[in-house]
Design a protein around this motif. Structure first.
Motif, short mmCIF file in Angstrom:
data_model
loop_
_atom_site.label_atom_id
_atom_site.label_comp_id
_atom_site.label_asym_id
_atom_site.label_seq_id
_atom_site.Cartn_x
_atom_site.Cartn_y
_atom_site.Cartn_z
N LEU A 18 -43.07 -26.85 94.02
CA LEU A 18 -43.74 -25.56 93.82
C LEU A 18 -43.95 -25.27 92.34
N VAL A 19 -42.92 -25.53 91.54
CA VAL A 19 -43.00 -25.30 90.09
C VAL A 19 -44.08 -26.19 89.48
N VAL A 20 -44.05 -27.46 89.81
CA VAL A 20 -45.02 -28.41 89.24
C VAL A 20 -46.43 -28.08 89.72
N ASP A 21 -46.58 -27.72 90.99
CA ASP A 21 -47.90 -27.32 91.50
C ASP A 21 -48.47 -26.17 90.67
N ASP A 22 -47.64 -25.17 90.40
CA ASP A 22 -48.11 -24.03 89.61
C ASP A 22 -48.45 -24.44 88.19
N LEU A 23 -47.62 -25.26 87.58
CA LEU A 23 -47.89 -25.72 86.22
C LEU A 23 -49.16 -26.57 86.16
N CYS A 24 -49.43 -27.33 87.22
CA CYS A 24 -50.69 -28.10 87.30
C CYS A 24 -51.88 -27.14 87.37
N ARG A 25 -51.79 -26.12 88.21
CA ARG A 25 -52.88 -25.15 88.34
C ARG A 25 -53.17 -24.47 87.00
N ARG A 26 -52.15 -24.25 86.22
CA ARG A 26 -52.31 -23.59 84.92
C ARG A 26 -52.81 -24.56 83.85
N PHE B 78 -50.93 -26.98 82.52
CA PHE B 78 -49.82 -27.30 81.62
C PHE B 78 -49.23 -28.69 81.84
N VAL B 79 -49.39 -29.23 83.05
CA VAL B 79 -48.88 -30.56 83.35
C VAL B 79 -49.88 -31.29 84.24
N THR B 80 -49.73 -32.61 84.29
CA THR B 80 -50.45 -33.42 85.26
C THR B 80 -49.42 -34.16 86.10
N ARG B 81 -49.79 -34.45 87.32
CA ARG B 81 -48.93 -35.23 88.21
C ARG B 81 -49.75 -36.43 88.66
N GLU B 82 -49.21 -37.62 88.37
CA GLU B 82 -49.94 -38.85 88.64
C GLU B 82 -49.05 -39.84 89.37
N PRO B 83 -49.66 -40.78 90.08
CA PRO B 83 -48.84 -41.81 90.75
C PRO B 83 -48.07 -42.64 89.72
N ARG C 155 -45.62 -44.28 95.68
CA ARG C 155 -45.01 -43.19 96.47
C ARG C 155 -44.37 -42.15 95.56
N ARG C 156 -44.03 -42.55 94.35
CA ARG C 156 -43.41 -41.63 93.39
C ARG C 156 -44.49 -41.02 92.50
N LYS C 157 -44.19 -39.85 91.96
CA LYS C 157 -45.11 -39.16 91.06
C LYS C 157 -44.46 -38.97 89.70
N ILE C 158 -45.28 -39.11 88.67
CA ILE C 158 -44.84 -38.88 87.29
C ILE C 158 -45.48 -37.58 86.82
N VAL C 159 -44.68 -36.74 86.17
CA VAL C 159 -45.19 -35.48 85.64
C VAL C 159 -45.26 -35.61 84.12
N ARG C 160 -46.45 -35.30 83.58
CA ARG C 160 -46.69 -35.37 82.13
C ARG C 160 -47.17 -34.01 81.64
N ILE C 161 -46.74 -33.63 80.48
CA ILE C 161 -47.16 -32.36 79.88
C ILE C 161 -48.51 -32.54 79.20
#
Length: 146
Positions: A75-83, A85-90, A96-102
């Motif tokens: 939920l936190v990462v989804d919100d930060l993506c919408r804003r 502020f971060v990206t979520r990539e394979p 199957r895993r996701k990497i979060v980058r600012i």
């Protein structure tokens, strides 16, 4: 080998000192409200940004570092993506895993939070130079475990 317990008076003084330090940092000078107002987001989101500013993480590692469960971290990462502020990539080696980058905007928001957290409280600035030096020496020895 067990360490002998300090005398009761020393234990009470240590407990009172610890309570005072906790109150100073956690209650009296909490910067959470300042950060949430400055960034327009919850403190946990700012905490995630501050952590991600040090380097990318998998979703699982971010959840572990923030001490949150996987669904809340999502939920936190989804919100930060919408804003933006971060990206979520394979993950490059495990899709199957996701990497979060600012992002750059996320890094700027994290810097605002860091700046707020770094500002010493007025009560600390009001100490005499001698008291401030003594407190710095004592805190340094506690942190270093001397």
């Amino acid at each position: 080998m067990t360490t002998p317990s300090p005398p009761a008076a020393e234990s009470e003084l240590a407990a009172a000192t610890w309570a005072g330090l906790r109150s100073l940092v956690l209650d009296k000078h909490s910067r959470r409200t300042e950060i949430t107002e400055a960034l327009g987001m919850s403190f946990i989101r700012a905490k995630a940004l501050r952590r991600l500013a040090r380097g990318e993480l998998s979703m699982r590692a971010l959840a572990q570092e923030m001490a949150t469960d996987a669904s809340y971290t999502t939920l936190v990462v989804d919100d930060l993506c919408r804003r933006g502020f971060v990206t979520r990539e394979p993950h490059p080696s495990d899709r199957r895993r996701k990497i979060v980058r600012i992002t750059d905007d996320g890094r700027a928001a994290a810097a605002v939070a860091d700046q707020i957290l770094a500002e010493p409280p007025a009560s600390l600035l009001d100490l005499s130079p001698a008291d401030l030096a003594a407190l710095n020496r004592i805190v340094g020895s506690l942190v270093e475990g001397r």
